[in-house]
Design a protein around this motif. Structure first.
Motif, PDB file in Angstrom:
ATOM      1  N   ARG A   1     -10.012  -2.502   7.655  1.00 18.48           N
ATOM      2  CA  ARG A   1     -10.353  -2.034   9.001  1.00 18.48           C
ATOM      3  C   ARG A   1     -10.966  -3.148   9.828  1.00 18.48           C
ATOM      4  N   GLU A   2     -11.914  -3.866   9.278  1.00 14.59           N
ATOM      5  CA  GLU A   2     -12.584  -4.927  10.036  1.00 14.59           C
ATOM      6  C   GLU A   2     -11.616  -6.051  10.382  1.00 14.59           C
ATOM      7  N   LYS A   3     -10.717  -6.366   9.464  1.00 14.62           N
ATOM      8  CA  LYS A   3      -9.728  -7.403   9.721  1.00 14.62           C
ATOM      9  C   LYS A   3      -8.813  -7.010  10.874  1.00 14.62           C
ATOM     10  N   VAL A   4      -8.355  -5.773  10.862  1.00 12.02           N
ATOM     11  CA  VAL A   4      -7.463  -5.295  11.914  1.00 12.02           C
ATOM     12  C   VAL A   4      -8.175  -5.266  13.259  1.00 12.02           C
ATOM     13  N   LEU A   5      -9.366  -4.691  13.310  1.00 10.59           N
ATOM     14  CA  LEU A   5     -10.068  -4.573  14.588  1.00 10.59           C
ATOM     15  C   LEU A   5     -10.447  -5.940  15.146  1.00 10.59           C
ATOM     16  N   ALA A   6     -10.768  -6.886  14.287  1.00 10.52           N
ATOM     17  CA  ALA A   6     -11.062  -8.248  14.749  1.00 10.52           C
ATOM     18  C   ALA A   6      -9.829  -8.875  15.392  1.00 10.52           C
ATOM     19  N   SER A   7      -8.656  -8.643  14.800  1.00  7.72           N
ATOM     20  CA  SER A   7      -7.434  -9.209  15.370  1.00  7.72           C
ATOM     21  C   SER A   7      -7.105  -8.562  16.717  1.00  7.72           C
TER      22      SER A   7
ATOM     23  N   VAL B   1       1.964  -5.151  16.848  1.00  7.47           N
ATOM     24  CA  VAL B   1       1.191  -4.781  15.667  1.00  7.47           C
ATOM     25  C   VAL B   1       2.159  -4.257  14.612  1.00  7.47           C
ATOM     26  N   VAL B   2       2.124  -4.874  13.441  1.00  7.78           N
ATOM     27  CA  VAL B   2       2.876  -4.397  12.282  1.00  7.78           C
ATOM     28  C   VAL B   2       1.856  -3.785  11.327  1.00  7.78           C
ATOM     29  N   PRO B   3       1.875  -2.467  11.146  1.00  7.82           N
ATOM     30  CA  PRO B   3       0.792  -1.799  10.412  1.00  7.82           C
ATOM     31  C   PRO B   3       0.910  -1.883   8.890  1.00  7.82           C
ATOM     32  N   GLY B   4       1.094  -3.090   8.385  1.00 11.12           N
ATOM     33  CA  GLY B   4       0.980  -3.342   6.963  1.00 11.12           C
ATOM     34  C   GLY B   4       2.078  -2.731   6.119  1.00 11.12           C
TER      35      GLY B   4
ATOM     36  N   ARG C   1      10.265 -12.335  10.698  1.00 10.59           N
ATOM     37  CA  ARG C   1       9.063 -12.414  11.505  1.00 10.59           C
ATOM     38  C   ARG C   1       8.110 -13.488  11.012  1.00 10.59           C
ATOM     39  N   ARG C   2       8.076 -13.725   9.729  1.00  9.36           N
ATOM     40  CA  ARG C   2       7.204 -14.779   9.211  1.00  9.36           C
ATOM     41  C   ARG C   2       7.574 -16.128   9.821  1.00  9.36           C
ATOM     42  N   THR C   3       8.878 -16.377   9.950  1.00  6.85           N
ATOM     43  CA  THR C   3       9.336 -17.631  10.528  1.00  6.85           C
ATOM     44  C   THR C   3       8.932 -17.740  11.978  1.00  6.85           C
ATOM     45  N   PHE C   4       9.007 -16.647  12.695  1.00  6.89           N
ATOM     46  CA  PHE C   4       8.654 -16.676  14.106  1.00  6.89           C
ATOM     47  C   PHE C   4       7.177 -16.911  14.336  1.00  6.89           C
ATOM     48  N   VAL C   5       6.342 -16.302  13.446  1.00 11.52           N
ATOM     49  CA  VAL C   5       4.905 -16.433  13.646  1.00 11.52           C
ATOM     50  C   VAL C   5       4.455 -17.828  13.311  1.00 11.52           C
TER      51      VAL C   5
ATOM     52  N   VAL D   1       2.183 -11.834  18.521  1.00  6.82           N
ATOM     53  CA  VAL D   1       1.775 -11.052  17.360  1.00  6.82           C
ATOM     54  C   VAL D   1       0.259 -10.992  17.290  1.00  6.82           C
ATOM     55  N   ALA D   2      -0.277  -9.786  17.424  1.00  9.51           N
ATOM     56  CA  ALA D   2      -1.721  -9.595  17.320  1.00  9.51           C
ATOM     57  C   ALA D   2      -2.136  -9.363  15.877  1.00  9.51           C
ATOM     58  N   HIS D   3      -1.374  -8.527  15.183  1.00 11.07           N
ATOM     59  CA  HIS D   3      -1.656  -8.274  13.761  1.00 11.07           C
ATOM     60  C   HIS D   3      -0.349  -7.941  13.065  1.00 11.07           C
ATOM     61  N   ALA D   4      -0.068  -8.666  12.001  1.00 12.31           N
ATOM     62  CA  ALA D   4       1.155  -8.409  11.235  1.00 12.31           C
ATOM     63  C   ALA D   4       0.868  -8.647   9.767  1.00 12.31           C
ATOM     64  N   SER D   5       0.763  -7.574   9.033  1.00  9.84           N
ATOM     65  CA  SER D   5       0.593  -7.651   7.594  1.00  9.84           C
ATOM     66  C   SER D   5       1.840  -7.058   6.950  1.00  9.84           C
ATOM     67  N   PHE D   6       2.477  -7.831   6.074  1.00  9.07           N
ATOM     68  CA  PHE D   6       3.712  -7.388   5.449  1.00  9.07           C
ATOM     69  C   PHE D   6       3.523  -6.976   3.988  1.00  9.07           C
TER      70      PHE D   6
END
Length: 316
Positions: A117-123, A141-144, A3-7, A99-104
């Motif tokens: 929380r603020e980072k996620v909601l902003a995205s 959304v990838v929930p971390g 997924r990193r490559t795709f983003v 991808v709206a939010h993806a934290s690995f």
């Protein structure tokens, strides 16, 4: 390809066999549409359409594709997002996920920190604007990651605090997903949660399995929180694809494809894609099946092989 490559990439009306007339297939416009809404991504057909994304979309439409997927569209200029959306609309194609939010590597959902929380909601708020510009309905959304223990002790995590038990982590994920859903529901948009495999691509992510995603969606209980069932990832993680699809069906909003091993087009690995695609078609799926994989071969021949592979898998 992760997924990193795709983003940060026809059959003629007479029923003539695909392989007997490849030149006509790739030269013609108006090829028969596929039964399912397979969605290529930027770069997949660049040899046939070297003029850029809009030309690739037009080429894909001419080959019978009715979906499009662009994980990185949120990073494109607003004018380009709008142009992509208009081109898809003109060609009668559906915009698939971005991808709206993806934290690995950070527990952005599992640990209840204000900065996460603020980072996620902003995205999520940004994704609403992007979706409106390009005509998207779904985004990923990838929930971390999980709240991982450090190498020093089982009691403390590598983020400077006590490692949370699994139940508390799950409760935190649900709570933040509910906040995200509250932002999305008035707009009729859907975040799709993608379980990812630990064994090859994304070790340490919080969300791994289809049953886990299903439980989260039931707990959030929102039309804006559904499952992205990536067939490649779930073949690696759990197999038993069709039964698990059936068990999750009422919460699945989106599919992605890629064969295993290799994460290339159908027919290059072990998954019986014709059976899987036939199954979800018979169940009434009308959304996008994102082609989130690489081409097994380079250049025009490789692109033609991708199209042939989908004609074969779609030939049920």
């Amino acid at each position: 390809m992760n997924r990193r490559t795709f983003v940060s990439s026809a059959l003629a009306a007479t029923g003539v066999a695909l392989l007997s007339n490849p030149v006509r297939l790739f030269a013609q416009t108006g090829a028969p549409r596929f039964k399912l809404g397979y969605g290529p991504h930027p770069g997949m057909f660049k040899a046939h359409a070297p003029g850029g994304i809009l030309d690739e979309i037009k080429f894909a439409a001419d080959q019978g594709f009715t979906g499009w997927e662009d994980n990185g569209i949120a990073g494109r200029p607003a004018a380009e997002q709008e142009a992509i959306g208009q081109t898809l609309k003109d060609r009668g194609m559906q915009m698939g996920v971005f991808v709206a939010h993806a934290s690995f590597d950070e527990p952005t959902f599992a640990v209840a920190k204000p900065e996460y929380r603020e980072k996620v909601l902003a995205s999520i708020r940004n994704a609403v604007d992007v979706a409106k510009r390009c005509g998207a309905k779904w985004f990923t959304v990838v929930p971390g990651s999980v709240d991982q223990q450090s190498d020093k002790t089982e009691k403390w995590n590598r983020y400077g605090g006590p490692r949370l038990a699994e139940g508390y982590q799950t409760a935190n994920v649900i709570a933040l997903l509910r906040e995200c859903s509250a932002i999305l529901e008035p707009h009729g948009l859907v975040m799709v949660l993608e379980p990812l495999n630990w064994y090859r691509d994304h070790g340490g992510v919080f969300l791994q399995r289809s049953d886990q995603a299903y439980a989260l969606c039931k707990a959030v209980n929102s039309p804006s929180c559904k499952i992205l069932f990536d067939i490649y990832h779930q073949q690696i993680t759990e197999g038993n694809l069709i039964p698990n699809i059936d068990r999750c069906w009422d919460e699945i909003a989106y599919f992605q494809a890629g064969d295993n091993p290799g994460r290339k087009e159908p027919g290059t690995g072990e998954i019986n894609y014709r059976n899987v695609f036939r199954h979800i078609h018979r169940k009434g799926f009308t959304g996008v099946v994102g082609m989130e994989h690489g081409n097994a071969k380079p250049g025009k021949k490789g692109e033609e092989a991708v199209i042939r592979a989908y004609r074969e898998a779609d030939g049920f």
